[in-house]
Design a protein around this motif. Structure first.
Motif, PDB file in Angstrom:
ATOM      1  N   ARG A  67      67.648  46.222  86.529  1.00  0.00           N
ATOM      2  CA  ARG A  67      66.777  45.499  87.423  1.00  0.00           C
ATOM      3  C   ARG A  67      66.546  44.045  87.121  1.00  0.00           C
ATOM      4  O   ARG A  67      66.476  43.320  87.921  1.00  0.00           O
ATOM      5  N   LEU A  68      66.647  43.940  85.769  1.00  0.00           N
ATOM      6  CA  LEU A  68      66.428  42.239  85.426  1.00  0.00           C
ATOM      7  C   LEU A  68      67.774  41.576  85.876  1.00  0.00           C
ATOM      8  O   LEU A  68      67.704  40.513  86.421  1.00  0.00           O
ATOM      9  N   ARG A  69      69.008  42.161  85.753  1.00  0.00           N
ATOM     10  CA  ARG A  69      70.215  41.568  86.040  1.00  0.00           C
ATOM     11  C   ARG A  69      70.268  41.699  87.770  1.00  0.00           C
ATOM     12  O   ARG A  69      70.719  40.482  88.418  1.00  0.00           O
TER      13      ARG A  69
ATOM     14  N   TYR B  97      63.935  45.962 100.018  1.00  0.00           N
ATOM     15  CA  TYR B  97      64.702  44.786 100.541  1.00  0.00           C
ATOM     16  C   TYR B  97      63.991  43.582 100.212  1.00  0.00           C
ATOM     17  O   TYR B  97      64.711  42.603  99.986  1.00  0.00           O
ATOM     18  N   TYR B  98      62.636  43.587 100.135  1.00  0.00           N
ATOM     19  CA  TYR B  98      61.921  42.432  99.801  1.00  0.00           C
ATOM     20  C   TYR B  98      61.366  42.177  98.738  1.00  0.00           C
ATOM     21  O   TYR B  98      60.639  41.090  98.201  1.00  0.00           O
ATOM     22  N   SER B  99      61.246  43.218  98.018  1.00  0.00           N
ATOM     23  CA  SER B  99      60.524  43.223  96.656  1.00  0.00           C
ATOM     24  C   SER B  99      61.087  42.400  95.388  1.00  0.00           C
ATOM     25  O   SER B  99      62.356  42.546  95.482  1.00  0.00           O
ATOM     26  N   ALA B 100      60.401  41.795  94.621  1.00  0.00           N
ATOM     27  CA  ALA B 100      61.027  41.165  93.273  1.00  0.00           C
ATOM     28  C   ALA B 100      60.802  42.117  92.243  1.00  0.00           C
ATOM     29  O   ALA B 100      59.645  42.772  92.063  1.00  0.00           O
ATOM     30  N   PHE B 101      61.638  42.026  91.175  1.00  0.00           N
ATOM     31  CA  PHE B 101      61.248  42.733  89.935  1.00  0.00           C
ATOM     32  C   PHE B 101      60.096  42.093  89.360  1.00  0.00           C
ATOM     33  O   PHE B 101      60.390  40.854  88.814  1.00  0.00           O
TER      34      PHE B 101
END
Length: 324
Positions: free
Chosen positions: A271-273, A207-211
């Protein structure tokens, strides 16, 4: 001496560890013990005892420097390796604890890590073949140091019986409640959760992580393609376009891209999108269907399926939780 049925949970204090986690976890466990004792008024001794362990000298074994009850000579039932904030413990520092931790484990102590504490626990060799987690920002360093571990940073807590691993810096709250649940039961765990106003275990780190793609792998042609995908917002993702930009034959591209990034090209693009969609959900008022189109999905239902699989929430739930 402590009662034979008292469970000791130790916390290791090592250079650079987060003392807020050490003290906060101590508070959670001591309050849980107090509430459990109130439910058993005839019990005079503690159900849970918390201890702190630390080295007095660089080459010495850690020893108890604090115990919330009478210190017991036997090893603790659980030993927790708390997180660190800025200090990423070196392999050499971490290995200096490995023999001691393995000796405790051999005597039956369950070992637990939170966030960067996994960099110490991994040096024991106990991660081999196990599914473990840590903070998502440690993905690359964990994969480099412990390639035989099965790393799943989407999960905030993994209970593997004799090994606990927890993800983010604040995941010590989840670990604390999980230990309360294990040793004092779900009723005391929920009472503790309400007292401290923290969610019971069950959240997910994704929920909190960034790619955070890896750009330091050293493959210049794959790096060129990654930058192109970033700059074009992954507008063209057919294999022929990717092959043309990278200058690699398609089969070679697929093999080298996965080796360099850890993802297939399609997973990477998704994941980028989704990362772009997370930004738009947080910081714009555009409806989800428009955001799906803006990040490259012509089918909004397909976008929602991909978003939920990667993030763990629907786009609307994500916006409700995180939009300012």
């Amino acid at each position: 001496m402590t009662n034979a049925h008292t469970t000791e949970i130790g916390i290791l204090i090592y250079p650079g560890c987060q003392m807020a986690a050490v003290l906060g976890l101590t508070d959670i466990l001591r309050e849980a013990n107090r509430m459990a004792q109130e439910k058993l008024p005839r019990r005079s001794s503690a159900l849970l005892q918390v201890s702190h362990w630390e080295r007095e000298e660089d080459d010495a074994l850690p020893r108890r420097i604090f115990a919330s009850g009478d210190g017991a000579p036997s090893p603790p039932a659980v030993l927790v390796l708390p997180p660190a904030l800025e200090h990423k413990i070196s392999p050499e520092e971490a290995r200096s604890y490995a023999a001691w931790l393995n000796a405790l484990h051999d005597k039956g102590t369950t070992l637990a890590s939170v966030c960067g504490g996994a960099l110490i626990l991994g040096e024991t060799g106990l991660f081999k073949g196990r599914t473990v987690t840590t903070h998502w920002a440690y993905r690359d360093i964990m994969r480099a140091r412990f390639p035989e571990a099965i790393l799943d940073t989407d999960r905030l807590m993994i209970d593997d019986g004799d090994i606990f691993t927890a993800g983010g810096v604040m995941a010590w709250t989840d670990l604390g409640l999980t230990l309360v649940d294990r040793f004092l039961g779900p009723t005391v765990m929920m009472d503790t959760s309400r007292l401290f106003l923290i969610d019971p275990p069950g959240r997910e780190q994704r929920y909190y992580s960034a790619f955070a793609p890896n750009f330091t792998h050293g493959d210049a042609q794959i790096l060129k393609l990654q930058h192109w995908l970033q700059n074009t917002q992954a507008s063209q993702t057919d294999l022929s376009s990717l092959s043309r930009v990278s200058g690699l034959e398609e089969r070679t591209l697929l093999r080298r891209f996965r080796k360099a990034t850890g993802w297939t090209t399609s997973e990477y693009v998704q994941r980028l999108r989704v990362a772009k969609a997370q930004d738009l959900l947080q910081f714009s008022n555009s409806p989800a269907d428009r955001i799906a189109w803006d990040v490259g999905y012509q089918d909004p239902s397909a976008f929602r399926r991909v978003f939920r699989r990667i993030v763990g929430l629907t786009p609307s739930d994500y916006r409700r939780r995180f939009a300012g």
